[in-house]
Design a protein around this motif. Structure first.
Motif: not given
Length: 105
Positions: A4-5, A10-12, A38-39, A80-82
């Protein structure tokens, strides 16, 4: 890194790259968004980039920093949530790999 991360990174990366292509001034040079880290909690995203010519490094970093809000708005559309806080950094790993490659040739 979880799938998921990895997918979100990749999307970012693609979002930031597309933003640069669409909005960067022509004199900025060739900019490549190489990766995004990503953290675990997704609260921070380190966006790594390279630029040619290298003299334009500061110009590119300033461009990205000045447009951080617009880029974040595009990320927000991913629903996304965050929403991660963006940090921009030159990708020095590429230079190290280049140097090692040149030494072997």
């Amino acid at each position: 890194m979880s799938k998921k991360r990895e997918r979100l990174s990749e999307q970012i990366k693609e979002l930031v790259a597309k933003y640069v292509v669409e909005n960067a001034p022509p004199d900025i040079g060739v900019v490549s968004i190489t990766r995004v880290e990503l953290t675990k909690d997704g609260s921070r995203a380190r966006v790594f980039f390279t630029v040619l010519p290298e003299e334009n490094l500061e110009k590119v970093k300033n461009f990205l920093e000045e447009n951080k809000r617009d880029i974040t708005e595009r990320i927000r559309k991913l629903k996304i949530k965050v929403i991660p806080k963006l940090e921009f950094e030159e990708d020095k790993e590429i230079k190290i790999m280049e140097k090692l490659w040149n030494e072997q040739v």
